[in-house]
Design a protein around this motif. Structure first.
Motif, PDB file in Angstrom:
ATOM      1  N   THR A  39     -14.874  27.205 -68.412  1.00 30.68           N
ATOM      2  CA  THR A  39     -13.530  27.765 -68.281  1.00 30.68           C
ATOM      3  C   THR A  39     -13.125  27.861 -66.819  1.00 30.68           C
ATOM      4  O   THR A  39     -11.988  27.540 -66.445  1.00 30.68           O
ATOM      5  N   VAL A  40     -14.058  28.296 -65.973  1.00 34.45           N
ATOM      6  CA  VAL A  40     -13.788  28.379 -64.536  1.00 34.45           C
ATOM      7  C   VAL A  40     -13.418  27.003 -63.984  1.00 34.45           C
ATOM      8  O   VAL A  40     -12.426  26.850 -63.250  1.00 34.45           O
ATOM      9  N   MET A  41     -14.189  25.987 -64.335  1.00 32.24           N
ATOM     10  CA  MET A  41     -13.925  24.642 -63.817  1.00 32.24           C
ATOM     11  C   MET A  41     -12.605  24.092 -64.351  1.00 32.24           C
ATOM     12  O   MET A  41     -11.852  23.430 -63.616  1.00 32.24           O
ATOM     13  N   GLN A  42     -12.300  24.354 -65.614  1.00 35.18           N
ATOM     14  CA  GLN A  42     -11.033  23.892 -66.180  1.00 35.18           C
ATOM     15  C   GLN A  42      -9.848  24.526 -65.460  1.00 35.18           C
ATOM     16  O   GLN A  42      -8.867  23.845 -65.125  1.00 35.18           O
ATOM     17  N   ASN A  43      -9.942  25.821 -65.216  1.00 32.34           N
ATOM     18  CA  ASN A  43      -8.853  26.508 -64.530  1.00 32.34           C
ATOM     19  C   ASN A  43      -8.692  26.004 -63.101  1.00 32.34           C
ATOM     20  O   ASN A  43      -7.569  25.859 -62.602  1.00 32.34           O
ATOM     21  N   ALA A  44      -9.808  25.743 -62.442  1.00 34.81           N
ATOM     22  CA  ALA A  44      -9.741  25.232 -61.074  1.00 34.81           C
ATOM     23  C   ALA A  44      -9.119  23.839 -61.047  1.00 34.81           C
ATOM     24  O   ALA A  44      -8.315  23.520 -60.158  1.00 34.81           O
TER      25      ALA A  44
END
Length: 275
Positions: A39-44
């Motif tokens: 989720t962190v990588m997708q948002n970034a």
């Protein structure tokens, strides 16, 4: 982003699933941390971060996972240095520092001056979001659905064991009263849930504590019947042994249910009234 008193903050749902409120052992916990990291990588990526910033973020997530496992109190906090990230990436420190500046608007920073020098204490909370809310709800849905789906075949097998065992027990000399008591409990169980083995993910998620209660009822019946009719030479197994679920799974399910009672008391009261 600055001005936060506690950059380690995570949502209550995230604390419940991967933080201080989680009962899960590493085998159950790791997929949830991985999902949060994705989720962190997708948002970034949605925020348009460049490749260097995304690479640095992926390294920060590796550090975060290790630190979170070692100490759940860390929450969304990551402590490291630009030098360590340079060692992990094989980049010059200057390149790491440049990538961190690109990442800075999307994270929480404890001390901007130290951050600029590469002494890092950052919080991931802004990136641990999904559709404007903490991704903890996603983790709860994933774990609950996976738990119920894994439990389904085990419940079907346990019901077959109880039904078959009670049929065999009718011929046991001197066990009539015991068998009658177990049969009454079995009939009450079936009337209460009318086939728990077919309990849907949606239904179980709506009242997870009731699901756990009924599983516990079936567990008691299964073990009582197996202990009555199966000799030791057959290598009988308890329900827990047959399932292979760690005890932490039941505790986590009950913790999720308790959290729902606190977050949505009106809905929980209505659900209890329907039981």
């Amino acid at each position: 982003m600055t001005g936060f008193a506690d950059i380690s903050e995570m949502s209550p749902q995230l604390q419940l699933m991967i933080g201080t409120g989680s009962h899960l052992d590493p085998a159950e916990l790791d997929p949830l941390i991985m999902l949060a990291s994705l989720t962190v990588m997708q948002n970034a990526a949605r925020a348009g971060l460049n490749n260097d910033a995304l690479t640095t973020l992926s390294l920060l997530l590796m550090v975060w996972v290790r630190q979170l496992r070692d100490n759940p109190d860390n929450g969304g906090l990551v402590k490291t240095t630009a030098e360590d990230l340079a060692d992990l990436s094989g980049w010059p420190v200057e390149r790491v520092l440049t990538s961190l500046q690109a990442l800075a608007p999307h994270i929480l920073i404890d001390d901007l001056a130290l951050f600029a020098e590469g002494d890092l204490e950052i919080g991931l909370a802004p990136l641990l979001q999904q559709d404007g809310a903490g991704c903890g709800d996603l983790l709860i849905r994933y774990w609950t659905a996976h738990y119920v789906m894994r439990m389904g075949p085990k419940l079907e097998a346990a019901e077959e064991t109880v039904a078959g065992g009670l049929t065999r027990a009718k011929d046991l000399a001197g066990a009539g009263e015991r068998v009658a008591g177990l049969k009454a409990r079995w009939d009450a169980y079936r009337a209460q849930r009318d086939g728990l083995a077919h309990y849907t993910v949606y239904g179980a998620s709506a009242d997870l504590a009731a699901f756990v209660d009924e599983v516990s009822t079936l567990e008691g019946l299964h073990d009582a019947v197996v202990g009555l009719v199966d000799p030791a030479s057959h290598g009988p197994l308890t329900f827990a042994q047959e399932c292979g679920f760690p005890p932490c799974a039941k505790l986590q399910a009950l913790a999720i249910s308790a959290a729902e009672l606190q977050l949505h008391p009106a809905e929980a009261k209505a659900a209890l009234g329907r039981r």
